[in-house]
Design an enzyme around this catalytic site. Sequence first.
Site, PDB file in Angstrom:
ATOM      1  N   GLY A  91      22.671 -63.467 -16.186  1.00 55.56           N
ATOM      2  CA  GLY A  91      22.222 -62.179 -15.683  1.00 55.56           C
ATOM      3  C   GLY A  91      21.570 -62.298 -14.328  1.00 55.56           C
ATOM      4  O   GLY A  91      21.687 -63.313 -13.638  1.00 55.56           O
ATOM      5  N   ASN A  92      20.876 -61.241 -13.931  1.00 49.05           N
ATOM      6  CA  ASN A  92      20.166 -61.244 -12.653  1.00 49.05           C
ATOM      7  C   ASN A  92      18.858 -60.484 -12.795  1.00 49.05           C
ATOM      8  O   ASN A  92      18.532 -59.982 -13.875  1.00 49.05           O
ATOM      9  CB  ASN A  92      21.048 -60.666 -11.540  1.00 49.05           C
ATOM     10  CG  ASN A  92      21.543 -59.266 -11.868  1.00 49.05           C
ATOM     11  OD1 ASN A  92      20.759 -58.339 -12.044  1.00 49.05           O
ATOM     12  ND2 ASN A  92      22.869 -59.121 -11.948  1.00 49.05           N
ATOM     13  N   ARG A  93      18.113 -60.369 -11.708  1.00 42.06           N
ATOM     14  CA  ARG A  93      16.758 -59.834 -11.764  1.00 42.06           C
ATOM     15  C   ARG A  93      16.681 -58.316 -11.600  1.00 42.06           C
ATOM     16  O   ARG A  93      15.595 -57.760 -11.568  1.00 42.06           O
ATOM     17  CB  ARG A  93      15.901 -60.481 -10.665  1.00 42.06           C
ATOM     18  CG  ARG A  93      15.749 -61.991 -10.807  1.00 42.06           C
ATOM     19  CD  ARG A  93      14.936 -62.551  -9.619  1.00 42.06           C
ATOM     20  NE  ARG A  93      14.826 -63.989  -9.659  1.00 42.06           N
ATOM     21  CZ  ARG A  93      13.900 -64.663 -10.314  1.00 42.06           C
ATOM     22  NH1 ARG A  93      12.973 -64.002 -10.990  1.00 42.06           N
ATOM     23  NH2 ARG A  93      13.879 -65.979 -10.293  1.00 42.06           N
ATOM     24  N   ALA A 120      23.523 -54.374  -9.560  1.00 35.87           N
ATOM     25  CA  ALA A 120      23.660 -55.796  -9.210  1.00 35.87           C
ATOM     26  C   ALA A 120      24.747 -56.375 -10.123  1.00 35.87           C
ATOM     27  O   ALA A 120      24.488 -56.701 -11.281  1.00 35.87           O
ATOM     28  CB  ALA A 120      22.336 -56.527  -9.404  1.00 35.87           C
TER      29      ALA A 120
END
Length: 413
Positions: free
Chosen positions: A206-208, A273
């Site tokens: 995943g990402n932030r 994102a």
Amino acid sequence: MRIVLGVGGGIAAYKVASLLRLFTEAGHHVTVIPTEAATRFVGTATWEALSGNPVSNSVFDDVHQVNHVRLGHEADLVVIAPATADLLAKAATGQAGDLLTNTLLMAHGPVLFAPAMHTEMWQHAATRANVETLRSRGVAVLEPAIGRLTGSDSGPGRLPEPEVIFDAAMALVEGQSDYQLPLAGRTVTISAGGTREPLDPVRFLGNRSSGKQGVALAVAARNAGATVRLIAAHMEVLPPPGVDVIKVETALQLREAALAAAADSDVVIMSAAVADFRPAEVSSTKIKKRDDTADPVITLVRNPDILHELVERRNSSGSAEGEQLIVGFAAETGDSHGDVLAYAEAKLQRKGCDLLVVNHVGADKVFGQDTNSVVILARSGSEPQEASGTKTQVSAAIISRIGFELNHVSPRT
């Protein structure tokens, strides 16, 4: 502020209860005047409970107070929602058959109509003429939203969301007599949050991204009069009311949703994102950590370039110039080969979108924060535009720029 809230006899009357609450919670004194037909949809007890004031639609109630004159004189603002075709016609021709139409004739302050009716009624020549007559007199008439109507029909004629009407009303009182919703009648698709690419039933890549900026954009577009679709990946905030939500998890799911939603969208904003890569293989069971096996090697494959694909589809469809505006987001960091803007300019040319909103990201920047600082680049070659502040303020600047672009189309290069 003293507000008269006139309620027309349409099925959308139930949504006006939320508008009334917005007015009262903002500290305004509201007198509700429903038409006789409106009380068949929502009873007077509801309006009295929410406003804290008695409710009547007759000129013969409390005659000693001369309400048919007094209410219009005292009102700082009159809002009509839903404004039915019948009410628009009566207002345009100056009829005064009940307390509400009398009040409209006596109103000295700004007046705002929020129409709601079936599409054919809204598009009928008689209704359009009545709207133009009212606008020529300085009365503000919002464009209805586009969406699901009574029954299975869909099209222009849906009551704008209560938050949209509230914002328009406040702007009107603040002296913006020429207030217009820049995205009225437009459909806007916005992606938000971060995608998650599964590795096994427990783990994912995943990402932030928190989704805060995408949600703020959805609110700004909604408040600008648009019908908003929010394609929501993983978000740490709730979607706003008044928008259609499509939930996704992976980049491939987001691609499918975006391509489908873009087909009839005037604006597509890709603020999510989206993972550039995903695991080549997804284990059907949890990958165990064992002393007798080697550390796992995860092979990644590229995810599709959704933004570029949206642009290609738009351009190959033969759409007229300016028919659809596509906005990309770039979360960039600089390095020894170039700074953030250099990478962003290259990305803009590579993707081919109309606008690119550029973030300088880092461990303590943008992701999850309540503030942001962006640069808006345009494919047309116009000067970069900076916007900073809260994510709400940044979103307002972005939506304002989109509204400008839609009305001042420059040839694509």
